[in-house]
Design a protein around this motif. Structure first.
Motif, PDB file in Angstrom:
ATOM      1  N   HIS A  49      37.664  40.140  40.335  1.00 43.26           N
ATOM      2  CA  HIS A  49      38.006  40.960  39.164  1.00 43.26           C
ATOM      3  C   HIS A  49      39.431  40.587  38.717  1.00 43.26           C
ATOM      4  CE1 HIS A  49      37.575  45.132  37.134  1.00 43.26           C
ATOM      5  NE2 HIS A  49      38.697  44.587  36.662  1.00 43.26           N
TER       6      HIS A  49
ATOM      7  N   HIS B 235      41.825  39.839  35.040  1.00 41.23           N
ATOM      8  CA  HIS B 235      41.931  39.774  33.568  1.00 41.23           C
ATOM      9  C   HIS B 235      42.875  38.646  33.179  1.00 41.23           C
ATOM     10  CE1 HIS B 235      40.043  43.784  32.697  1.00 41.23           C
ATOM     11  NE2 HIS B 235      40.431  44.003  33.945  1.00 41.23           N
TER      12      HIS B 235
ATOM     13  N   HIS C 135      34.083  49.054  34.804  1.00 40.96           N
ATOM     14  CA  HIS C 135      35.346  49.728  35.115  1.00 40.96           C
ATOM     15  C   HIS C 135      35.006  51.209  35.187  1.00 40.96           C
ATOM     16  CE1 HIS C 135      37.156  45.992  33.673  1.00 40.96           C
ATOM     17  NE2 HIS C 135      38.292  46.382  34.207  1.00 40.96           N
TER      18      HIS C 135
ATOM     19  N   ASN D 214      42.892  42.098  39.679  1.00 34.41           N
ATOM     20  CA  ASN D 214      42.812  42.837  38.419  1.00 34.41           C
ATOM     21  C   ASN D 214      43.799  42.302  37.382  1.00 34.41           C
ATOM     22  OD1 ASN D 214      41.622  44.771  36.747  1.00 34.41           O
ATOM     23  ND2 ASN D 214      43.242  46.238  37.123  1.00 34.41           N
TER      24      ASN D 214
ATOM     25  N   HIS E 151      37.627  49.837  40.553  1.00 35.02           N
ATOM     26  CA  HIS E 151      38.570  50.970  40.632  1.00 35.02           C
ATOM     27  C   HIS E 151      37.949  52.127  41.412  1.00 35.02           C
ATOM     28  CE1 HIS E 151      41.429  49.046  37.998  1.00 35.02           C
ATOM     29  NE2 HIS E 151      40.529  48.928  37.052  1.00 35.02           N
TER      30      HIS E 151
HETATM   31 ZN   LIG Z   1      39.928  45.489  35.298  1.00 36.56          ZN
END
Ligand SMILES: [Zn+2]
Length: 407
Positions: free
Chosen positions: A57, A59, A207, A306, A239
């Protein structure tokens, strides 16, 4: 047999005797205690050889934007607003340049497989997606990039988003993400996302539940729909910080729920620690879901990066051993078996979540990363830094240990 390279004396398992590994035409052609060959030799000196780390995960599209996006409150709302504003200035070239920087760092940290989350909405359009698609092609010499497109700003509340998500899936996005907490109709979004997954035959990655109130959650609806759509083993959630607030009995019920629905859990400790609990002015909860409890309960669990240097997480070096160490520290894990589980959450389990085989075996591609320590637990405890890596038998990075210059 004619070999191109021999890696000498590497350990494939904790505590196992070191072996030699012969490589021919990019594949593992021999594994034996000793290999006699005229091929060049690369010494592993008893270090641990793995298939690499997998970041499940990450970004890329909104990484490295601190100089143009500030989260003044430090909250989730502050982060979302800062990125929404900065995104107006994103271009394909800009996303590509920032993503390339992050990928190069990840490669040097021994990461060989990444699932990247890409935001799709009418403001950014497909610019971020196209940039990341180009990155996947240009960095295929070092790693595999799996692209998950998702509606960060909501789906049902934001006309035009669904059409763009459909276009990205038609153009080769690997899977679809959801973000129900930003939607005006969270359950409606979850239902629509599952329908699109069935239509395009792709996996899902949500998410989910990014706060510390255990009084409500979207997890039960995602689990219900996973079973209703027969998608067990194809859904991940990230999360789920509410899980950190559950007492033991309720937590055990959640472990059973994820196991029965075949849902994987990804915990993102750097972001969850930075963002959650801002409403407390003392005795701040940690806000990190106890992934080790789910891992021990038979749920596929991963720990991932993340965000890197943005309003959600103003830190980052793409090191997954560091992230596993951070999780172990926060979860108060110190026993060897627990630290090994943390290693699994950034390697073996992360490969499996992304649909890949983490094993090093005869005939498989020579995608290999050498770690300095002799065990998985030591790598987590000491934040072991990979020394070198190769893909299909070709070296992809070197990071030699520091050499002391004695007087
Ligand atoms: Zn994320």
């Amino acid at each position: 047999m004619s070999l191109d390279l021999v890696i000498s004396q590497a350990r494939l398992q904790d505590g196992a005797a070191p072996v030699d590994i012969g490589i021919a035409e990019g594949k593992i052609a021999a594994i034996a205690p000793r290999i006699d060959s005229d091929a060049p030799v690369r010494e592993a000196r008893g270090g641990l050889l793995i298939r690499g780390f997998a970041d499940s995960h990450l970004h890329l599209d909104k990484a490295c934007i601190l100089e143009r996006a500030v989260n003044r409150s430090g909250t989730l709302k502050g982060a979302l607003e800062a990125v929404t504003e900065a995104k107006r200035g994103f271009t394909q070239e800009d996303v590509y340049a920032r993503g390339a920087k992050v990928l190069e760092q990840a490669i040097g940290q021994g990461t060989t497989l990444i699932r990247t989350q890409v935001e799709i909405d009418p403001v950014i359009g497909l610019a971020g997606f196209h940039a990341v698609q180009q990155l996947a092609k240009d960095y295929a010499w070092a790693l595999d990039l799996q692209i998950c497109v998702f509606p960060q700003e909501g789906l049902l509340n934001y006309p035009g988003t669904e059409e763009l998500l459909r276009a990205a899936l038609a153009q080769g996005a690997d899977l679809l993400g959801g973000c129900p907490y930003t939607d005006s109709d969270p359950h409606g979004q979850i239902a629509r996302i599952f329908e699109m997954a069935r239509e395009f035959d792709v996996d899902l990655d949500f998410h989910l539940d990014f706060d510390l109130d255990p009084g409500w959650r979207h997890l039960d609806e995602v689990a219900r729909q996973t079973i209703a759509f027969g998608m067990q083993g194809r859904v991940a959630i990230g999360h789920v910080t509410k899980l950190s607030m559950l007492p033991p009995e309720a937590l055990a019920q959640s472990v059973a729920l994820l196991r029965e629905a075949g849902i994987a859990l990804t915990v993102l400790p750097a972001t969850d620690l930075f963002i959650t609990g801002r409403e407390f002015d003392h005795a701040v909860p940690r806000g990190v879901a106890p992934a080790h409890r789910f891992h021990a309960g038979g749920v596929c669990c991963t720990v991932a990066t993340n965000n890197v240097l943005n309003p959600f997480t103003p830190y980052g070096d793409c090191s997954l051993p560091r992230m596993a160490n951070l999780f172990a520290n926060v979860a108060q894990l110190g026993q060897e078996a627990d630290l090994s589980a943390c290693f699994d959450m950034v390697s073996g389990a992360a490969f499996r979540l992304l649909g890949r085989d983490p094993a090093i075996r005869l005939g498989s591609a020579a995608d290999l990363v050498l770690l300095p320590g002799a065990s998985r637990a030591a790598t987590v405890a000491e934040i072991g830094r990979p020394l070198w890596g190769m893909r299909a038998g070709r070296m992809s990075f070197e990071a030699p240990a520091p050499r002391l210059l004695w007087p």
